[in-house]
Write an enzyme that holds these catalytic residues in place. Sequence first.
Site, PDB file in Angstrom:
ATOM      1  N   HIS A 104       0.964  -1.327   0.054  1.00 49.39           N
ATOM      2  CA  HIS A 104      -0.303  -0.119  -0.002  1.00 49.39           C
ATOM      3  C   HIS A 104       0.988   1.687  -0.336  1.00 49.39           C
ATOM      4  O   HIS A 104       0.400   2.485   0.304  1.00 49.39           O
ATOM      5  CB  HIS A 104      -0.918   0.430   1.141  1.00 49.39           C
ATOM      6  CG  HIS A 104      -0.233   0.383   2.305  1.00 49.39           C
ATOM      7  ND1 HIS A 104       0.572  -0.333   3.128  1.00 49.39           N
ATOM      8  CD2 HIS A 104      -0.048   1.493   3.443  1.00 49.39           C
ATOM      9  CE1 HIS A 104       1.242  -0.556   3.968  1.00 49.39           C
ATOM     10  NE2 HIS A 104       1.323   1.109   4.315  1.00 49.39           N
TER      11      HIS A 104
HETATM   12  C1  UD1 Z   1      -2.444   5.585   6.537  1.00 57.85           C
HETATM   13  C2  UD1 Z   1      -1.194   5.688   6.884  1.00 57.85           C
HETATM   14  C3  UD1 Z   1      -0.195   5.052   6.341  1.00 57.85           C
HETATM   15  C4  UD1 Z   1      -0.569   3.125   6.886  1.00 57.85           C
HETATM   16  C5  UD1 Z   1      -1.685   2.676   6.528  1.00 57.85           C
HETATM   17  C6  UD1 Z   1      -2.464   1.798   6.357  1.00 57.85           C
HETATM   18  C7  UD1 Z   1      -0.738   8.288   6.525  1.00 57.85           C
HETATM   19  C8  UD1 Z   1       0.302   9.171   5.884  1.00 57.85           C
HETATM   20  N1  UD1 Z   1      -0.255   7.082   5.695  1.00 57.85           N
HETATM   21  O1  UD1 Z   1      -2.076   4.817   4.227  1.00 57.85           O
HETATM   22  O2  UD1 Z   1       1.241   5.336   7.828  1.00 57.85           O
HETATM   23  O3  UD1 Z   1       0.678   2.038   6.439  1.00 57.85           O
HETATM   24  O4  UD1 Z   1      -2.505   4.103   6.559  1.00 57.85           O
HETATM   25  O5  UD1 Z   1      -3.222   1.636   6.124  1.00 57.85           O
HETATM   26  O6  UD1 Z   1      -1.099   8.430   7.263  1.00 57.85           O
HETATM   27  N2  UD1 Z   1      -9.184   4.816   1.605  1.00 57.85           N
HETATM   28  C9  UD1 Z   1     -10.405   4.504   1.016  1.00 57.85           C
HETATM   29  N3  UD1 Z   1     -10.900   4.211   2.809  1.00 57.85           N
HETATM   30  C10 UD1 Z   1     -10.499   4.274   4.005  1.00 57.85           C
HETATM   31  C11 UD1 Z   1      -9.173   5.445   3.466  1.00 57.85           C
HETATM   32  C12 UD1 Z   1      -8.738   5.148   2.608  1.00 57.85           C
HETATM   33  O7  UD1 Z   1     -10.107   3.333   1.088  1.00 57.85           O
HETATM   34  O8  UD1 Z   1     -11.124   3.623   5.265  1.00 57.85           O
HETATM   35  C13 UD1 Z   1      -8.278   5.382   0.444  1.00 57.85           C
HETATM   36  C14 UD1 Z   1      -8.481   6.542  -0.379  1.00 57.85           C
HETATM   37  O9  UD1 Z   1      -8.943   5.882  -1.516  1.00 57.85           O
HETATM   38  C15 UD1 Z   1      -7.666   7.366   0.060  1.00 57.85           C
HETATM   39  C16 UD1 Z   1      -5.958   6.262   0.368  1.00 57.85           C
HETATM   40  O10 UD1 Z   1      -7.234   4.600   1.136  1.00 57.85           O
HETATM   41  O11 UD1 Z   1      -7.285   8.398  -0.705  1.00 57.85           O
HETATM   42  C17 UD1 Z   1      -5.681   6.985   1.124  1.00 57.85           C
HETATM   43  O12 UD1 Z   1      -5.574   7.163   2.730  1.00 57.85           O
HETATM   44  P1  UD1 Z   1      -5.153   7.602   3.894  1.00 57.85           P
HETATM   45  O13 UD1 Z   1      -5.623   7.576   4.960  1.00 57.85           O
HETATM   46  O14 UD1 Z   1      -3.957   8.771   3.300  1.00 57.85           O
HETATM   47  O15 UD1 Z   1      -3.841   6.661   3.681  1.00 57.85           O
HETATM   48  P2  UD1 Z   1      -3.363   5.846   3.755  1.00 57.85           P
HETATM   49  O16 UD1 Z   1      -2.920   4.996   2.101  1.00 57.85           O
HETATM   50  O17 UD1 Z   1      -4.044   4.605   4.249  1.00 57.85           O
END
Ligand code: UD1
Length: 357
Positions: free
Chosen positions: A204
């Site tokens: 991821h």
């Molecule tokens: C976040 C953390 C990362 C951790 C990961 C575990 C930061 C910078 N990164 O990354 O360190 O390893 O969580 O999962 O905080 N999305 C969904 N559903 C959700 C949440 C997110 O579909 O419930 C998708 C969305 O497209 C979103 C993308 O994931 O834009 C990224 O989500 P985000 O919370 O920004 O970062 P993660 O990649 O999840």
Amino acid sequence: MTNQIHVVGARPNFMKAAPVVSALEKAGERPLLVHTGQHYDRQLSQIFFDELGLPEPEVNLGVGSGSHATQTAALMVALEGLLIEKRPQRVVVYGDVNSTLATAVVAAKLGIPVAHIEAGLRSFDRSMPEEINRLVTDLLADMHFTTSPEAEEHLATEGIGGSSVHFVGNPMIDTLLRFRDRLDIEDVRERYGLTGDYGVCTLHRPSNVDDLSRAGNIVEGLRRVAAKLPILIPLHPRGRDGLTRAGVLDIEGIRVLEPIGYLDFVAVLSGASLVLTDSGGIQEETTVLGVPCLTLRDNTERPITVTMGTNRLVGDDPALIEEAALQSLADPPAGLIPPLWDGEAGARIAAILLPLV
Ligand code: UD1
């Protein structure tokens, strides 16, 4: 009774907070749990509360996704209102996600002391958003709870030291050990159709899944491994687009699933012959489970999993991924358990937090 707020927001926070909150509750406290809403899908959030027995958060700020600036700004605005209203004696933050950083900045500017759990980890790679989050959070915190001895050295190098640093062990491992003996590996084998030996992969990190050349390399490496060992990939939503474009769905021997809950995941992990991942926490969990782990990154903020555990850094070179996988399968590395990864970190943290708040 003390007034402290524990802030969680994203999947890797929940298994770290659970043992701390539980130890504080055992001591008669009622720690206030705040969920920022950074993660909101059931499979990335609610399922962990249900499975780990975390209390329902008193507040969910519902911040959701966005670019780093959009998300961090929204987190800060929501947290500022909450912290002004609640005026806690202390906030406790976990790990290195954007919710961790935002809470530390807001609390520090309001003059509220910050305790950072999992302090001092460093990849020395500032292209990782988490590295920025770790650096800033540690700079602003006045209590640093560390999971491994080298963390204290990193903090000392940055001028952070003395009585603020507490080597307490690894609360994420508390949660793993709490459930380890109750995992039903046969049941998950049946439910996920896993007959015989298998591997597990998670991906991821933006640097792997958003960069098409790296994603292509990694998928090619997985294709080569899958020719020998079927691979299950419970895929984080942010990896789906890039890895689909890189062809991961079209490879025989690779099965891609939606994200799965904690108990199923650690059961699948503990029955695996090999794990390939770019996660931080999974490097630690495989070390404790004694399962060989190949980390699909060029660096790790958790080097103890390499020096003591079962982890090996392999980057994105398909030939190296294949060679390391075959070697791990033929001759699985024998790892040791790092010091204080013994299931008691939450109790140690609670014992230190209680008199101070
Ligand atoms: C976040 C953390 C990362 C951790 C990961 C575990 C930061 C910078 N990164 O990354 O360190 O390893 O969580 O999962 O905080 N999305 C969904 N559903 C959700 C949440 C997110 O579909 O419930 C998708 C969305 O497209 C979103 C993308 O994931 O834009 C990224 O989500 P985000 O919370 O920004 O970062 P993660 O990649 O999840």
